[in-house]
Motif scaffolding. Sequence first.
Motif, mmCIF file in Angstrom:
data_model
loop_
_atom_site.group_PDB
_atom_site.id
_atom_site.type_symbol
_atom_site.label_atom_id
_atom_site.label_comp_id
_atom_site.label_asym_id
_atom_site.label_seq_id
_atom_site.Cartn_x
_atom_site.Cartn_y
_atom_site.Cartn_z
ATOM 1 N N ALA A 1 -3.745 -3.658 -1.229
ATOM 2 C CA ALA A 1 -3.449 -2.491 0.047
ATOM 3 C C ALA A 1 -3.771 -1.046 -0.604
ATOM 4 O O ALA A 1 -2.644 -1.406 -1.934
ATOM 5 C CB ALA A 1 -2.067 -4.178 0.964
ATOM 6 N N THR A 2 -3.437 -0.387 -0.421
ATOM 7 C CA THR A 2 -2.728 0.506 -0.884
ATOM 8 C C THR A 2 -0.971 0.530 -0.970
ATOM 9 O O THR A 2 -0.828 -0.586 -0.520
ATOM 10 C CB THR A 2 -2.748 2.029 0.484
ATOM 11 O OG1 THR A 2 -4.132 2.258 1.184
ATOM 12 C CG2 THR A 2 -2.767 3.665 -0.437
ATOM 13 N N GLY A 3 -1.656 1.152 -2.716
ATOM 14 C CA GLY A 3 -0.802 1.178 -3.286
ATOM 15 C C GLY A 3 0.863 2.423 -4.448
ATOM 16 O O GLY A 3 0.970 1.746 -4.557
ATOM 17 N N ALA A 4 -0.595 3.367 -3.962
ATOM 18 C CA ALA A 4 -0.364 4.427 -4.444
ATOM 19 C C ALA A 4 -0.119 5.896 -3.683
ATOM 20 O O ALA A 4 -1.063 6.112 -2.418
ATOM 21 C CB ALA A 4 -1.775 4.435 -5.960
ATOM 22 N N GLY A 5 0.730 6.525 -4.131
ATOM 23 C CA GLY A 5 0.510 7.994 -3.237
ATOM 24 C C GLY A 5 1.547 7.213 -1.395
ATOM 25 O O GLY A 5 0.652 8.961 -0.867
ATOM 26 N N SER B 1 -0.955 -13.039 -2.369
ATOM 27 C CA SER B 1 -0.445 -12.381 -3.728
ATOM 28 C C SER B 1 -1.810 -10.642 -3.338
ATOM 29 O O SER B 1 -2.620 -10.864 -2.725
ATOM 30 C CB SER B 1 -1.080 -12.783 -4.932
ATOM 31 O OG SER B 1 -2.375 -13.028 -4.491
ATOM 32 N N VAL B 2 -1.080 -9.475 -3.083
ATOM 33 C CA VAL B 2 -1.204 -8.711 -3.238
ATOM 34 C C VAL B 2 -0.794 -7.702 -4.284
ATOM 35 O O VAL B 2 0.171 -6.989 -4.926
ATOM 36 C CB VAL B 2 -0.347 -7.683 -1.887
ATOM 37 C CG1 VAL B 2 -1.039 -6.756 -1.177
ATOM 38 C CG2 VAL B 2 -0.572 -8.510 -0.801
ATOM 39 N N GLY B 3 -2.742 -6.902 -4.697
ATOM 40 C CA GLY B 3 -2.406 -5.803 -5.222
ATOM 41 C C GLY B 3 -2.545 -4.763 -4.775
ATOM 42 O O GLY B 3 -1.992 -4.259 -3.526
ATOM 43 N N ALA B 4 -2.675 -3.252 -5.464
ATOM 44 C CA ALA B 4 -2.477 -1.561 -5.199
ATOM 45 C C ALA B 4 -4.083 -1.460 -5.422
ATOM 46 O O ALA B 4 -4.251 -1.431 -6.014
ATOM 47 C CB ALA B 4 -1.066 -1.237 -5.703
ATOM 48 N N LEU B 5 -4.657 -1.035 -4.240
ATOM 49 C CA LEU B 5 -5.270 0.155 -4.016
ATOM 50 C C LEU B 5 -5.180 1.484 -4.860
ATOM 51 O O LEU B 5 -3.779 2.158 -4.078
ATOM 52 C CB LEU B 5 -6.180 0.150 -2.984
ATOM 53 C CG LEU B 5 -6.830 -0.861 -2.833
ATOM 54 C CD1 LEU B 5 -7.138 -1.477 -1.336
ATOM 55 C CD2 LEU B 5 -7.811 -1.671 -3.854
ATOM 56 N N SER C 1 4.400 -3.137 -5.146
ATOM 57 C CA SER C 1 5.585 -3.407 -4.092
ATOM 58 C C SER C 1 5.406 -2.975 -3.077
ATOM 59 O O SER C 1 6.075 -3.751 -1.846
ATOM 60 C CB SER C 1 7.329 -2.480 -5.140
ATOM 61 O OG SER C 1 7.422 -3.469 -5.802
ATOM 62 N N PHE C 2 5.162 -1.979 -3.149
ATOM 63 C CA PHE C 2 4.513 -1.477 -1.985
ATOM 64 C C PHE C 2 3.560 -1.987 -0.836
ATOM 65 O O PHE C 2 3.015 -1.878 0.444
ATOM 66 C CB PHE C 2 4.442 0.389 -1.795
ATOM 67 C CG PHE C 2 6.361 0.763 -2.572
ATOM 68 C CD1 PHE C 2 6.947 0.093 -2.275
ATOM 69 C CD2 PHE C 2 5.753 1.682 -3.499
ATOM 70 C CE1 PHE C 2 8.324 0.302 -2.664
ATOM 71 C CE2 PHE C 2 6.879 1.747 -4.644
ATOM 72 C CZ PHE C 2 8.340 1.006 -4.303
ATOM 73 N N ALA C 3 2.238 -2.244 -1.433
ATOM 74 C CA ALA C 3 1.441 -2.596 -1.114
ATOM 75 C C ALA C 3 1.960 -3.485 -0.681
ATOM 76 O O ALA C 3 0.814 -4.500 0.547
ATOM 77 C CB ALA C 3 0.257 -3.031 -2.180
ATOM 78 N N ALA C 4 2.502 -5.162 -1.129
ATOM 79 C CA ALA C 4 3.040 -5.719 -0.541
ATOM 80 C C ALA C 4 3.189 -5.683 1.125
ATOM 81 O O ALA C 4 3.015 -6.620 1.625
ATOM 82 C CB ALA C 4 3.668 -6.912 -0.912
#
Length: 515
Positions: free
Chosen positions: A420-424, A396-400, A471-474
């Motif tokens: 994982a990186t999920g912003a910008g 399960s992956v949250g965003a950084l 969604s994009f951190a995954a």
Amino acid sequence: MRLVFADHEPHLKPNPRRDHMSGVPELSYSTLDRHGGRVLAPGQVVRTAGQSAPVGTIYRYDRLLVDESVIHDTETREQLEEAIRPTGMLMESQAASSIVAGQGSYRVPVLSTHGDQAAVDAWSLLQRLRTVNDESSLPGDLLDKVRLEHLMICSKVTPGVGSGEPPIGDSRSYGLGRIPVDMVNPMPDRKQVGRRLRVAILDTGVPTKHPAFDVSDRTEGEDTFVVVDHAFQAKLGEHSDSPAIPLDDPWEGPVHEPTLVGEVASHYGHGTFMTGLLRQMSPDVQVYSLKVVHNDGLAYEHEVIGALHHVADQVEAARGGDTEALIVDAVVLAMGYVDESPDDEPGGWIGDAVHRLAELGIPVVAAAGNQSSDRPFYPAAFAAYPQSETAAPILSVGALNPNRHIAMFSNEGPWVSCYATGAGLVSTYPCEAKGSRMPDRRAKSSILNRHRESHDPDDFSSGFAVWSGTSFAAPLAAAFLMNALAESEIGTVNGAAEASARAHEALKRLKKQLA
């Protein structure tokens, strides 16, 4: 790009003080109506006497998921139909359909009987069935085989003027969310390899043409970066039972929201963006793209279950010698739901599908959700469930944020495996997307045959965008895992146990590298 693992094993931790509506996405009435959806709010619904109050979720009010053992057994099916009849509703079991044979659940319409004004509501029907105390009462093991069908939502962030969405977790700090940009760096070259690692992405699909990757159907056997599955999409369209446009093609519109404003649909290009992240981070893989998410970000639980079992069927067939079937090495999911159980223990069949993949040695990487909540978001939260020693990992992956702090919109909790990186992030986006919003200023160039203008916020003809979300951190986490997996000897994996051991070894190596 960053990946950070939690310093604990994922686990579920009950939170009795949690707001009952925590983690429930806020959707417009028009979006809910488009999919036959309803919000289950604990203070506004009937509940079974003696049972704890439910917690909030979103479900399809005129559909149930029923175990296939009930559908196929005439006596049991008639017993259920007979128990439903006094409620003023009926179960149209003759229309029950399963996308993939043996997937465990059938989608069954619930209708009002002729001449009866009973409101159709799947939740109310389930509660009434559980409170019957006469000779028509149903055994508990049968009731456990009848459940709500959840509406699942993709985990992206698109705040801003005219988006129709309230800011979540102060997502205003992430600017306008999805905006067009141009890519300066070229896409990395793809190496020639024997058998490519293959990642299945179950989302909104990819365009047939994009400058960053090529696309082919799985029956063609070509070494394109993206492989789609027209046969599966046709089957999905055949079983469609929603007012929304059926998902019967790997890629199609609508580009715009179904309003007079002409905005680009909220999740249009969502799967394309995910695919582009893998193209940048792990160029030697192949993406197996299955379209199960509508362009407003919603997916039906039974269709996601069907797609997961379809992937598992492909793997089993390929290992059994079927040369037309595909081996899949990981599955990425960006959609999910919060369960109505106050103990956050979901029932139903999506967990069975996820665990089936894990038992086949296929890691499942799922987004943790964007509701700024610690409430378990499924299927990502299945990472916290005990698994057999021979099962592949579920992440399960949250965003950084880019600075490695947790993004404000991201869910987090003891059930989250990593961040994982999920912003910008910058990634691929459909070139044909163009909305009604215009540049603030525009004038005719005095030299070239074109305009001078300020930034157009929804003209994506460059083919790239900036976006944020778990969604994009995954897919980023999946890319790290695939790169670690590629360092091992690929060869031919003879069975589930070998595939699972390889995945765990790659994950262990990755954790050591990032420590």
